[in-house]
Design a protein around this motif. Sequence first.
Motif, PDB file in Angstrom:
ATOM      1  N   GLU A   7       0.833  -1.204   0.000  1.00 24.20           N
ATOM      2  CA  GLU A   7       0.000   0.000   0.000  1.00 24.20           C
ATOM      3  C   GLU A   7       0.865   1.252   0.000  1.00 24.20           C
ATOM      4  O   GLU A   7       1.920   1.314   0.617  1.00 24.20           O
ATOM      5  CB  GLU A   7      -0.870  -0.015   1.250  1.00 24.20           C
ATOM      6  N   ALA A  12      -5.150   5.156   2.003  1.00 26.55           N
ATOM      7  CA  ALA A  12      -6.181   4.742   1.051  1.00 26.55           C
ATOM      8  C   ALA A  12      -7.457   5.494   1.363  1.00 26.55           C
ATOM      9  O   ALA A  12      -7.631   6.042   2.445  1.00 26.55           O
ATOM     10  CB  ALA A  12      -6.404   3.240   1.163  1.00 26.55           C
ATOM     11  N   PRO A  13      -8.393   5.530   0.411  1.00 26.64           N
ATOM     12  CA  PRO A  13      -9.668   6.210   0.667  1.00 26.64           C
ATOM     13  C   PRO A  13     -10.417   5.578   1.835  1.00 26.64           C
ATOM     14  O   PRO A  13     -10.173   4.429   2.200  1.00 26.64           O
ATOM     15  CB  PRO A  13     -10.429   6.031  -0.659  1.00 26.64           C
ATOM     16  N   LEU A  15     -13.522   4.388   2.234  1.00 33.35           N
ATOM     17  CA  LEU A  15     -14.254   3.144   2.015  1.00 33.35           C
ATOM     18  C   LEU A  15     -13.313   1.961   1.829  1.00 33.35           C
ATOM     19  O   LEU A  15     -13.615   0.839   2.264  1.00 33.35           O
ATOM     20  CB  LEU A  15     -15.185   3.282   0.807  1.00 33.35           C
ATOM     21  N   ALA A  16     -12.172   2.187   1.187  1.00 29.52           N
ATOM     22  CA  ALA A  16     -11.203   1.104   1.010  1.00 29.52           C
ATOM     23  C   ALA A  16     -10.667   0.647   2.355  1.00 29.52           C
ATOM     24  O   ALA A  16     -10.494  -0.563   2.598  1.00 29.52           O
ATOM     25  CB  ALA A  16     -10.062   1.560   0.103  1.00 29.52           C
ATOM     26  N   ASN A  17     -10.390   1.580   3.242  1.00 29.39           N
ATOM     27  CA  ASN A  17      -9.907   1.213   4.575  1.00 29.39           C
ATOM     28  C   ASN A  17     -10.989   0.498   5.383  1.00 29.39           C
ATOM     29  O   ASN A  17     -10.701  -0.443   6.129  1.00 29.39           O
ATOM     30  CB  ASN A  17      -9.441   2.458   5.330  1.00 29.39           C
ATOM     31  N   ARG A  19     -13.243  -1.415   4.188  1.00 31.53           N
ATOM     32  CA  ARG A  19     -13.293  -2.792   3.689  1.00 31.53           C
ATOM     33  C   ARG A  19     -12.163  -3.633   4.277  1.00 31.53           C
ATOM     34  O   ARG A  19     -12.367  -4.790   4.650  1.00 31.53           O
ATOM     35  CB  ARG A  19     -13.231  -2.800   2.160  1.00 31.53           C
ATOM     36  N   LYS A  20     -10.970  -3.069   4.352  1.00 33.30           N
ATOM     37  CA  LYS A  20      -9.836  -3.798   4.931  1.00 33.30           C
ATOM     38  C   LYS A  20     -10.107  -4.154   6.395  1.00 33.30           C
ATOM     39  O   LYS A  20      -9.840  -5.275   6.837  1.00 33.30           O
ATOM     40  CB  LYS A  20      -8.564  -2.957   4.846  1.00 33.30           C
ATOM     41  N   HIS A 326      -9.811   5.944  10.638  1.00 33.64           N
ATOM     42  CA  HIS A 326     -11.009   5.355  10.034  1.00 33.64           C
ATOM     43  C   HIS A 326     -11.582   4.240  10.901  1.00 33.64           C
ATOM     44  O   HIS A 326     -12.807   4.070  10.967  1.00 33.64           O
ATOM     45  CB  HIS A 326     -10.672   4.821   8.642  1.00 33.64           C
TER      46      HIS A 326
END
Length: 469
Positions: A7, A12-13, A15-17, A19-20, A326
């Motif tokens: 990464e 990261a954005p 929403l991407a975070n 999801r992770k 986040h």
Amino acid sequence: MNPIVRESPLGAPFLANLRKIAVLAWPLLIGQLAIIAFGVMDTAMVGRYSSTDLAALGLGASIYISVYIALTGILTALQPIVGLAYGAGRHAEIGEDVRQALWLAAALTAIGFLILYFPTPLLQLAHAPDALRERTVAYLQILAFGLPAALVFRVYSALATAVGHPRLVMFLQVGALALKIPLNLWLIFGGLGVPAAGGPGCALASTLLNWLLGATALLLLVKLEVFRPFAIFARFCWPVRKRQFALLKLGIPMGASYLIEVTSYTFMALFIARFGTTTLAGHQIAANLGAVLYMTPLSIGIATSTLVARALGARHDAAARTLARHGIVMACAIACCFCAIVLALRPLIVAGYTTNEHVTAAALPLVLIVAIYHICDALQVASAFVLRAYRIVIVPTAIYAVALWGVGLGGGYLLGFNIGGVVPPWLTGARGFWVANTLSLAVAGVALLFYWHNVSVRPVHADEARDAA
């Protein structure tokens, strides 16, 4: 290779975070809910057996959880240590760290067993009636024999989560839950030649399942391909002072934080026991609901901490900070949703625990407080786990001591027992303890959040974090 290593350091954005975090958090949540369901079923089933056994369960469970959480809190130091090594690609160190954690678990077992098997000094604080004390002692003594296996499973859980395989823990916990239901029914209410045992019966069921989980965990560490690169059992080793010191240097403050958090509830239960069996039974329902709600922010906190530790191990400090922020936002947002659900379904929730109208009357106002308390709980647990990824453990422990023991337990004592005679009636008794505890979590959460904000702007590299640990 770990995806966090590839990464960009810029993060990261949002929403991407999310999801992770969710990918790691959902198996943790299901597994944690499976384990907390042990307590829910114990409470619901024993509540239908007798109110005395339910009160003994509340008192005994508070003591057991204090001991268990403090000891497993020390072993949890393995998770950020392994996460950092895994993120930095130092796989050869992980097997040695696990072997040392197993030795530490053996030493902690001896301490915990003595406390659980001889609980009389703690029970004296509750001024419990003889019948209640007798049932509580029997409950704790049975659980003492399951402690060694429970700590072994905790080592396995910390390792599997740190290397990104929480589902290997979840499957075992869900399987144990499926066995817990028939075991509880059999041992609590009796049958097939076994006499009804009430509260001690559910303790026996938990002890048997702890040994099954511990034995299965050891087998999986040997057999599963995912653990083979770490060569955990490739050789025998004795405790190594340097590595034991590294575990204890990080683990003791973490265990102390857990101990402070849990003993604030334990002593709250001990003090509330002075208001009578019915009040204590109502408190047990509220505490059990709070524990169920706590599993979601706890899982998010653990998942976030794991990802942050890997990012720090890969020297991606900016990504670590973004992930942490986040994760905290995610935990608090979901907690607000749960708060609304509890407020709307409060009577139905309490009815699921008990049919006793007096216990219901005692529990309803406490569940109302729990709904607000959960939001504060989510903030503090998510912030605390993020700080652990940064190897920051001393200051959070001090924050917990001041907030939970001072504001929570001390303030609860003043309100609950109406010290000074000026406390309004609606703030006395068990409600006073729960209101003060809610305020203490708010203080702890805000303090931990601001401390993380200050810490996270400083670069933390893998070698520096390893030395700090």
